[in-house]
Write a protein that holds these residues in place. Sequence first.
Motif, PDB file in Angstrom:
ATOM      1  N   GLU A 131       0.741  -1.265  -0.177  1.00 26.79           N
ATOM      2  CA  GLU A 131       0.143  -0.090   0.137  1.00 26.79           C
ATOM      3  C   GLU A 131       0.925   1.225   0.065  1.00 26.79           C
ATOM      4  O   GLU A 131       1.851   1.316   0.592  1.00 26.79           O
ATOM      5  CB  GLU A 131      -0.760   0.039   1.303  1.00 26.79           C
ATOM      6  CG  GLU A 131      -1.740   1.172   1.306  1.00 26.79           C
ATOM      7  CD  GLU A 131      -2.638   1.189   2.712  1.00 26.79           C
ATOM      8  OE1 GLU A 131      -3.063   2.216   2.851  1.00 26.79           O
ATOM      9  OE2 GLU A 131      -2.602   0.165   3.405  1.00 26.79           O
ATOM     10  N   LEU A 132       0.572   2.082  -0.690  1.00 22.78           N
ATOM     11  CA  LEU A 132       1.302   3.507  -0.703  1.00 22.78           C
ATOM     12  C   LEU A 132       0.342   4.211   0.225  1.00 22.78           C
ATOM     13  O   LEU A 132      -0.854   4.447   0.101  1.00 22.78           O
ATOM     14  CB  LEU A 132       1.052   4.277  -2.159  1.00 22.78           C
ATOM     15  CG  LEU A 132       2.109   5.399  -2.471  1.00 22.78           C
ATOM     16  CD1 LEU A 132       2.207   5.781  -3.705  1.00 22.78           C
ATOM     17  CD2 LEU A 132       1.306   6.827  -1.620  1.00 22.78           C
ATOM     18  N   ARG A 133       0.904   4.718   1.266  1.00 22.20           N
ATOM     19  CA  ARG A 133       0.213   5.542   2.429  1.00 22.20           C
ATOM     20  C   ARG A 133       0.873   6.750   2.617  1.00 22.20           C
ATOM     21  O   ARG A 133       2.098   7.075   2.603  1.00 22.20           O
ATOM     22  CB  ARG A 133       0.260   4.635   3.656  1.00 22.20           C
ATOM     23  CG  ARG A 133      -0.223   4.980   4.759  1.00 22.20           C
ATOM     24  CD  ARG A 133      -0.009   4.117   6.006  1.00 22.20           C
ATOM     25  NE  ARG A 133      -0.978   3.104   5.797  1.00 22.20           N
ATOM     26  CZ  ARG A 133      -0.752   2.042   6.672  1.00 22.20           C
ATOM     27  NH1 ARG A 133      -0.185   2.056   7.752  1.00 22.20           N
ATOM     28  NH2 ARG A 133      -1.694   0.690   6.389  1.00 22.20           N
ATOM     29  N   GLY A 134       0.088   7.841   2.688  1.00 22.89           N
ATOM     30  CA  GLY A 134       0.262   9.240   3.421  1.00 22.89           C
ATOM     31  C   GLY A 134       0.273   9.186   5.026  1.00 22.89           C
ATOM     32  O   GLY A 134      -0.631   8.574   5.432  1.00 22.89           O
ATOM     33  N   PHE A 135       0.878   9.911   5.661  1.00 26.65           N
ATOM     34  CA  PHE A 135       1.009   9.789   7.121  1.00 26.65           C
ATOM     35  C   PHE A 135       1.633  11.099   7.587  1.00 26.65           C
ATOM     36  O   PHE A 135       2.268  11.658   6.551  1.00 26.65           O
ATOM     37  CB  PHE A 135       1.750   8.816   7.587  1.00 26.65           C
ATOM     38  CG  PHE A 135       3.281   8.728   7.421  1.00 26.65           C
ATOM     39  CD1 PHE A 135       4.210   9.134   8.359  1.00 26.65           C
ATOM     40  CD2 PHE A 135       3.833   8.022   6.217  1.00 26.65           C
ATOM     41  CE1 PHE A 135       5.640   9.064   7.931  1.00 26.65           C
ATOM     42  CE2 PHE A 135       4.945   7.984   5.832  1.00 26.65           C
ATOM     43  CZ  PHE A 135       5.949   8.475   6.813  1.00 26.65           C
ATOM     44  N   ARG A 136       1.430  11.591   8.507  1.00 23.68           N
ATOM     45  CA  ARG A 136       2.095  12.870   9.455  1.00 23.68           C
ATOM     46  C   ARG A 136       3.155  12.519  10.266  1.00 23.68           C
ATOM     47  O   ARG A 136       2.780  11.832  11.203  1.00 23.68           O
ATOM     48  CB  ARG A 136       1.121  13.696   9.884  1.00 23.68           C
ATOM     49  CG  ARG A 136       1.495  15.230  10.116  1.00 23.68           C
ATOM     50  CD  ARG A 136       0.230  16.213  10.786  1.00 23.68           C
ATOM     51  NE  ARG A 136      -0.710  16.259   9.502  1.00 23.68           N
ATOM     52  CZ  ARG A 136      -0.708  17.430   8.740  1.00 23.68           C
ATOM     53  NH1 ARG A 136       0.659  18.042   8.808  1.00 23.68           N
ATOM     54  NH2 ARG A 136      -1.338  17.636   7.953  1.00 23.68           N
ATOM     55  N   ASN A 137       4.272  13.206  10.300  1.00 23.80           N
ATOM     56  CA  ASN A 137       5.411  13.022  11.086  1.00 23.80           C
ATOM     57  C   ASN A 137       4.850  13.822  12.489  1.00 23.80           C
ATOM     58  O   ASN A 137       4.666  15.045  12.310  1.00 23.80           O
ATOM     59  CB  ASN A 137       6.671  13.286  10.722  1.00 23.80           C
ATOM     60  CG  ASN A 137       7.636  13.434  11.611  1.00 23.80           C
ATOM     61  OD1 ASN A 137       7.575  13.142  12.681  1.00 23.80           O
ATOM     62  ND2 ASN A 137       9.171  13.245  11.102  1.00 23.80           N
ATOM     63  N   GLN A 138       4.591  13.221  13.607  1.00 27.72           N
ATOM     64  CA  GLN A 138       4.057  14.070  14.704  1.00 27.72           C
ATOM     65  C   GLN A 138       5.205  15.062  15.377  1.00 27.72           C
ATOM     66  O   GLN A 138       4.713  15.756  16.192  1.00 27.72           O
ATOM     67  CB  GLN A 138       3.843  13.053  15.724  1.00 27.72           C
ATOM     68  CG  GLN A 138       2.474  12.356  15.158  1.00 27.72           C
ATOM     69  CD  GLN A 138       1.806  11.370  16.253  1.00 27.72           C
ATOM     70  OE1 GLN A 138       1.996  11.616  17.387  1.00 27.72           O
ATOM     71  NE2 GLN A 138       1.026  10.468  15.930  1.00 27.72           N
ATOM     72  N   TYR A 139       6.550  14.864  14.948  1.00 25.34           N
ATOM     73  CA  TYR A 139       7.514  15.749  15.322  1.00 25.34           C
ATOM     74  C   TYR A 139       7.653  17.125  14.938  1.00 25.34           C
ATOM     75  O   TYR A 139       7.778  18.101  15.583  1.00 25.34           O
ATOM     76  CB  TYR A 139       8.869  15.204  15.553  1.00 25.34           C
ATOM     77  CG  TYR A 139       8.747  13.494  16.506  1.00 25.34           C
ATOM     78  CD1 TYR A 139       9.008  13.927  17.859  1.00 25.34           C
ATOM     79  CD2 TYR A 139       8.622  12.386  15.725  1.00 25.34           C
ATOM     80  CE1 TYR A 139       8.756  12.764  18.540  1.00 25.34           C
ATOM     81  CE2 TYR A 139       8.400  11.456  16.742  1.00 25.34           C
ATOM     82  CZ  TYR A 139       8.734  11.657  18.001  1.00 25.34           C
ATOM     83  OH  TYR A 139       8.980  10.282  18.649  1.00 25.34           O
ATOM     84  N   ASP A 140       7.598  17.040  13.639  1.00 21.65           N
ATOM     85  CA  ASP A 140       7.723  18.038  12.670  1.00 21.65           C
ATOM     86  C   ASP A 140       6.302  18.642  11.868  1.00 21.65           C
ATOM     87  O   ASP A 140       6.082  19.555  11.304  1.00 21.65           O
ATOM     88  CB  ASP A 140       8.799  17.915  11.595  1.00 21.65           C
ATOM     89  CG  ASP A 140       8.328  16.903  10.593  1.00 21.65           C
ATOM     90  OD1 ASP A 140       7.411  16.545  10.612  1.00 21.65           O
ATOM     91  OD2 ASP A 140       9.374  16.610   9.999  1.00 21.65           O
ATOM     92  N   GLY A 141       5.144  17.869  12.089  1.00 23.74           N
ATOM     93  CA  GLY A 141       3.972  18.026  11.385  1.00 23.74           C
ATOM     94  C   GLY A 141       3.925  18.147   9.833  1.00 23.74           C
ATOM     95  O   GLY A 141       2.666  18.318   9.320  1.00 23.74           O
ATOM     96  N   ARG A 142       5.116  17.463   9.227  1.00 27.37           N
ATOM     97  CA  ARG A 142       5.153  17.374   7.909  1.00 27.37           C
ATOM     98  C   ARG A 142       4.303  16.142   7.482  1.00 27.37           C
ATOM     99  O   ARG A 142       4.399  14.907   8.163  1.00 27.37           O
ATOM    100  CB  ARG A 142       6.417  17.646   7.510  1.00 27.37           C
ATOM    101  CG  ARG A 142       7.216  18.623   7.543  1.00 27.37           C
ATOM    102  CD  ARG A 142       6.311  19.812   7.022  1.00 27.37           C
ATOM    103  NE  ARG A 142       6.286  19.532   5.481  1.00 27.37           N
ATOM    104  CZ  ARG A 142       6.995  20.371   4.609  1.00 27.37           C
ATOM    105  NH1 ARG A 142       8.274  21.012   4.985  1.00 27.37           N
ATOM    106  NH2 ARG A 142       6.960  19.811   3.293  1.00 27.37           N
TER     107      ARG A 142
END
Length: 321
Positions: free
Chosen positions: A63-74
């Motif tokens: 699966e190609l997935r998008g996610f947010r890095n919780q340390y930098d919000g990107r």
Amino acid sequence: MPEQLTWTHHTLIQALLSRGPLRDDEFHSIFTGLTGKNPGTHKKLFDEYLLKINKELSYVQCELRGFRNQYDGRVYYGVINNVSDEQSKLGTRYSVPQIAFYKAIIEAIMQDATAQGSISDIDALNLRLENQVLTDVGSQSQDGPTHVPPALKNFSISQKQKALDELVLDQWLTHTPDGNIGLGVRSFLDLRSYFRNNDIPSCQVCNEAGVKAEVCQNDSCTVRIHKYCLKKLFSQKKGGRNCPGCGTQWHYAVPKAELIEEEEEEEADVPTQSQPPVGPKRKRLESSKTGDANVVQSGSSQASRPASDLRRVTRSAAHLR
């Protein structure tokens, strides 16, 4: 008969497989270079590409997935392996003690009620691998003492440090700005089901695991909210800023230049085979290694909660290389 992917689809997949998770601007730049279209102004086309890719990847349980890095919000994009069988386990290059050490670090971070999302280097190196043996054996050893494999029992401080360096280099862990050890982008990409299966408290706003988050000032309230979600929740509120759970005043200082485009504040929405592309205002994406007799200095953080789902993480690493 599914429609074949074009060379541009294959190039997007290969970029993620060869480089690992990419930040949204990097992935968007590749997409623009291939298609001549900017995802910001051609969202529908971008979503259609990702939907088509995920339809094909589903046949090989990826699966190609998008996610947010919780340390930098990107927002980042990556490809994961959804298979968690014994055969795929053989693909990892990490040793059994290294995997156990990684699991212990993850568990210690998850058990922090203050949601700092990190653990000090000293506490990480002091984690004991016996706890992971107890976790894996579970109820199978209730009638007698648990045998700790020598490889775990003799896993030294220097070996832990080497494993720590490798896990950071491979983006499973990261060094946080305050010098601690936190989750790397690969962990956020792969561990979504682990967070949910182990009842990790979720953010009140986006409903994703609150690994690195702000907690309510009311000690009896369990609400936690990501820093970037606080901006979304409070930045445009003219009234009081209160906890959405208990109503306690939330001490939040609105940063300057807070009015950010809504587009930048939304999660990356990667369409899957069962989820068609949606318009500009999209729903939130489904985002989607311890018996050491040596002690460094301070008391160690102990982690013993079951985390069998974490085994899939290192298996996925092999598929991304």
